[in-house]
Enzyme design. Sequence first.
Site, mmCIF file in Angstrom:
data_model
loop_
_atom_site.group_PDB
_atom_site.id
_atom_site.type_symbol
_atom_site.label_atom_id
_atom_site.label_comp_id
_atom_site.label_asym_id
_atom_site.label_seq_id
_atom_site.Cartn_x
_atom_site.Cartn_y
_atom_site.Cartn_z
ATOM 1 N N ASP A 85 9.371 3.130 1.229
ATOM 2 C CA ASP A 85 8.207 3.896 1.678
ATOM 3 C C ASP A 85 8.082 3.738 3.194
ATOM 4 O O ASP A 85 7.588 2.730 3.685
ATOM 5 C CB ASP A 85 6.955 3.371 0.962
ATOM 6 C CG ASP A 85 5.688 4.081 1.429
ATOM 7 O OD1 ASP A 85 5.740 4.796 2.457
ATOM 8 O OD2 ASP A 85 4.643 3.916 0.771
ATOM 9 N N LYS A 116 2.728 10.835 7.996
ATOM 10 C CA LYS A 116 2.119 10.377 9.273
ATOM 11 C C LYS A 116 2.827 10.932 10.511
ATOM 12 O O LYS A 116 2.757 12.120 10.772
ATOM 13 C CB LYS A 116 2.086 8.847 9.296
ATOM 14 C CG LYS A 116 1.050 8.261 8.321
ATOM 15 C CD LYS A 116 0.903 6.770 8.537
ATOM 16 C CE LYS A 116 -0.039 6.111 7.568
ATOM 17 N NZ LYS A 116 -1.354 5.880 8.142
ATOM 18 N N PHE A 172 0.850 -1.193 0.000
ATOM 19 C CA PHE A 172 0.000 0.000 0.000
ATOM 20 C C PHE A 172 0.888 1.247 0.000
ATOM 21 O O PHE A 172 1.731 1.415 0.878
ATOM 22 C CB PHE A 172 -0.934 0.060 1.215
ATOM 23 C CG PHE A 172 -1.806 1.282 1.188
ATOM 24 C CD1 PHE A 172 -3.012 1.275 0.521
ATOM 25 C CD2 PHE A 172 -1.391 2.476 1.774
ATOM 26 C CE1 PHE A 172 -3.806 2.418 0.446
ATOM 27 C CE2 PHE A 172 -2.180 3.624 1.707
ATOM 28 C CZ PHE A 172 -3.386 3.588 1.041
ATOM 29 N N THR A 232 2.232 24.222 -5.573
ATOM 30 C CA THR A 232 2.108 25.526 -4.922
ATOM 31 C C THR A 232 2.664 25.502 -3.496
ATOM 32 O O THR A 232 3.456 26.356 -3.113
ATOM 33 C CB THR A 232 0.636 25.979 -4.879
ATOM 34 O OG1 THR A 232 0.173 26.122 -6.224
ATOM 35 C CG2 THR A 232 0.496 27.314 -4.162
#
Lengths: 508, 508
Positions: A323, A354, A214, A378
């Site tokens: 990750d 997180k 995931f 941005t």
Amino acid sequence: MRTLLYRYVPALKSNFFTKSQGFHKSVGVLQRLATEEPKAPFIQTEIPGPKSRTLFNELSTVQNSLAVQFFVDYDKSYGNYLVDVDGNVMLDMFTQIASIPIGYNHPCLVETIKKEENLSTFINRPALAVFPPGDWLQRLQSSLLAVAPPGLNEIQTMACGACSIEHGMKAMFIAYQRKKRGGQPPSKEELQTCITGVAPGCPDLCILSFKNAFHGRTMGALAITHSKPVHKLDFPVPYWPMASFPILKYPLEENVRENQAEERRCLEEVEDLIVSWNKSGRPVVGCVIEPMQAEGGDNFASAEFFQGLQEICSKHDVSLAIDEVQTGCGSTGKFWAHEHFNLKESPDIVAFSKKMLTGGFYYKEHYRPHEAQRIFNTWVGDPSKVILLEAVVKVIKEQNLLARVNDTGKCLFGGLQGLQTQYPNLLSRLRGLGCYGSIDLPSMEIRDKVISKLRAKGVNTGGCGEKSIRFRPTLTLEKHHVDIFLDKFNSVLHEVDSSQEKCERAKA
Amino acid sequence: MRTLLYRYVPALKSNFFTKSQGFHKSVGVLQRLATEEPKAPFIQTEIPGPKSRTLFNELSTVQNSLAVQFFVDYDKSYGNYLVDVDGNVMLDMFTQIASIPIGYNHPCLVETIKKEENLSTFINRPALAVFPPGDWLQRLQSSLLAVAPPGLNEIQTMACGACSIEHGMKAMFIAYQRKKRGGQPPSKEELQTCITGVAPGCPDLCILSFKNAFHGRTMGALAITHSKPVHKLDFPVPYWPMASFPILKYPLEENVRENQAEERRCLEEVEDLIVSWNKSGRPVVGCVIEPMQAEGGDNFASAEFFQGLQEICSKHDVSLAIDEVQTGCGSTGKFWAHEHFNLKESPDIVAFSKKMLTGGFYYKEHYRPHEAQRIFNTWVGDPSKVILLEAVVKVIKEQNLLARVNDTGKCLFGGLQGLQTQYPNLLSRLRGLGCYGSIDLPSMEIRDKVISKLRAKGVNTGGCGEKSIRFRPTLTLEKHHVDIFLDKFNSVLHEVDSSQEKCERAKA
């Protein structure tokens, strides 16, 4: 003076707190934030309780709220305890899907927000890559760069985990194409075709990922996510190579040879996929992997597996991105989970979010784009989150929280080991590092029942994979919290075990 | 008392402020935030100045910083004025790429942060879709829902613009597939194949978008972005249909027939693409469009164009999503730019970010997923931004800022019209609504020179497209700011015009 300022915890019974709580008014404002941790869970309604259910019905008039478990009173939550709107006090072993690093309403974070010199950062969100604040580098140095994984000295901030993965992959594509061009600028054809989204401007490159992985829910992150239909069903995403991630047998010491074979099989699959996809004209540019698969079922692999993976990537000139969105920031007992793997060299990219409060990724210099605005948007993150992270990092270092995670983790997983022995029909595949880990129940149904019963006894946990419960406490969890948790877990397991037995006896 | 608390503006000369500034100490803390707007720009170094250049070199050791224009002192910035680290005070007509709604360090935002009851929201970031705070619906009602586009009553928050677009597209895919299934659950094959990312689980659906569009930089958002190579070069993205966006001729009143033909041509292209892609087996599920293309060159189209587009979408059962990330929150004189179009019914989805402080999208009930966790991630936005937005919305309403935008916009574009007449060799294609708009220079080189000269005179603007300057002030811009801007712009144009003339005379 400061202590007094934060003492008001209205609805909770005072005997559940270390010191008695009271009402305090100061400068005409009712002080609301809890300042002390409850001594124990305290449950006064079912969960979700009546207030949560009313709020659920109301919120459901403006959005799909089916994922809501209960509504929270964040003013009253403190440390390792989450308090819901019905006044239920729960020990939180899930922490907003592994996101709260040092507990709710930590005094250092309250202090950070209140500091006059930090105010403007919370008010004026900059286009960070164009008009950064004067102290930006300083802030990075005392937060993200102070805990950079060994060997990774460059940093890109982002607003969330999915964006961190998306832009991390883009950094790999940029580096790959630059190398391929050998110093030449992109061709006119590349510049023209990329606007419509076809080759050669948008070349048919791919990223290898793993079954049960995931990595997020935007299109690029979804392309490398392979855990549950709820994430991907109905969405057009690129078809990219997916290798098996090892599914180890537990206990590890009794399954050494089988697990080695499983990991070898997975590594061979990785190499075969790289070779075959490269041959088919869709080169594998990078490989993205979680150090421990989280959402997909808390699947762990050995250090040797990751060393082997790095070797294969290196051999085939495939970039390696780790990750660490769920595993980073200390919960495994090292700041970064991949530090457990003793890799020959650092990974090429390490993504986070997180517990780190901000998204982003670290990268090797090779992955720095040479032109402006290639990895860009941005906001590219939010300096106000970095200021909070600065305080978190300070607390982790000053209080030596990694050592605490390791100590507490020993109690947690030691205790769980005992329960696994005690309830062999219910528990299996206990696995963990530091305070990060999981245990399996016999089925999704029983797992969900156990989570719900645990909550009714005042412990909040979360599921992952098909039938696992995952533990994701803060870094400030202590042994006395573990004792409470183990006691409640034992009592739930006892109940479930008895009712299972009754069921089986009835059947027989 | 409060006024005194915020009065310290250290490096700026007092005569540039309405009232004199001083040092104030309170509770032992040096108060730092500016509390009054400078009277005028004040430039004391070149831009970037020496401090910015030093910081740039330092920051460049840890990341690619080539997009940095200058470093900002956000404590000293106030209202419509941005102050850089070298003490240069600039009127800001660009506002962090169109992001600052009511000016820097607005007192209502300072107050919001300081309120005891808001603290916990800034400290404890929740997994909002799972454990929302008790006041979440109330907060949504007094912020996002209070300004919902007419006809759109449901809301999904997200952390940034790209994620808003990505998940908005997913909502369209979900609704499309649900309708196609006619109430049946997904097949076993769909559930299995979606994990690897192939049909039928991940069907080959697409979204139609427009040439020169910009919607973000994650993979799905990039698939519908078609403005500049810097955004897409080297990245594998899906190839999806791209229609022409009208390029109107100005002044509009002299080019009515041609512009109508141009818009008709574009609409025919849209319909032809839908028909041909549908036939080819890659159905067009949705259409995403900016009400005014921003990054791609501030391209405007007429209300009739958007009405025609909605009609075509409706005829072919294509969902219509309006990307208001840059145009939303009042800068065009209506809260949502698409309100200028008098559409027969509301668009299906409206995405926002930037000035709204949080990302997200509004949607019609038809686009609400029926299952939990379909449109989901850990944070799904940030309630602390929603609390700030609540204050922004209050200020916009109480001060009737939309009326001010329209008034000020008349001065701004009236004045620019005068300059365009005065400098016909330099300026063309003036276009705008409210205070949102652009003007073209003869070339990218001259445009960049004008932006740089404007900055040297104390006005910060930004470019877009190939040769446009875009104006994106706050909603609090007033006529006296416009006068300053027009004066500086006039003086820059005069300089550039003279040097151009000299150049041409030398050539002749």
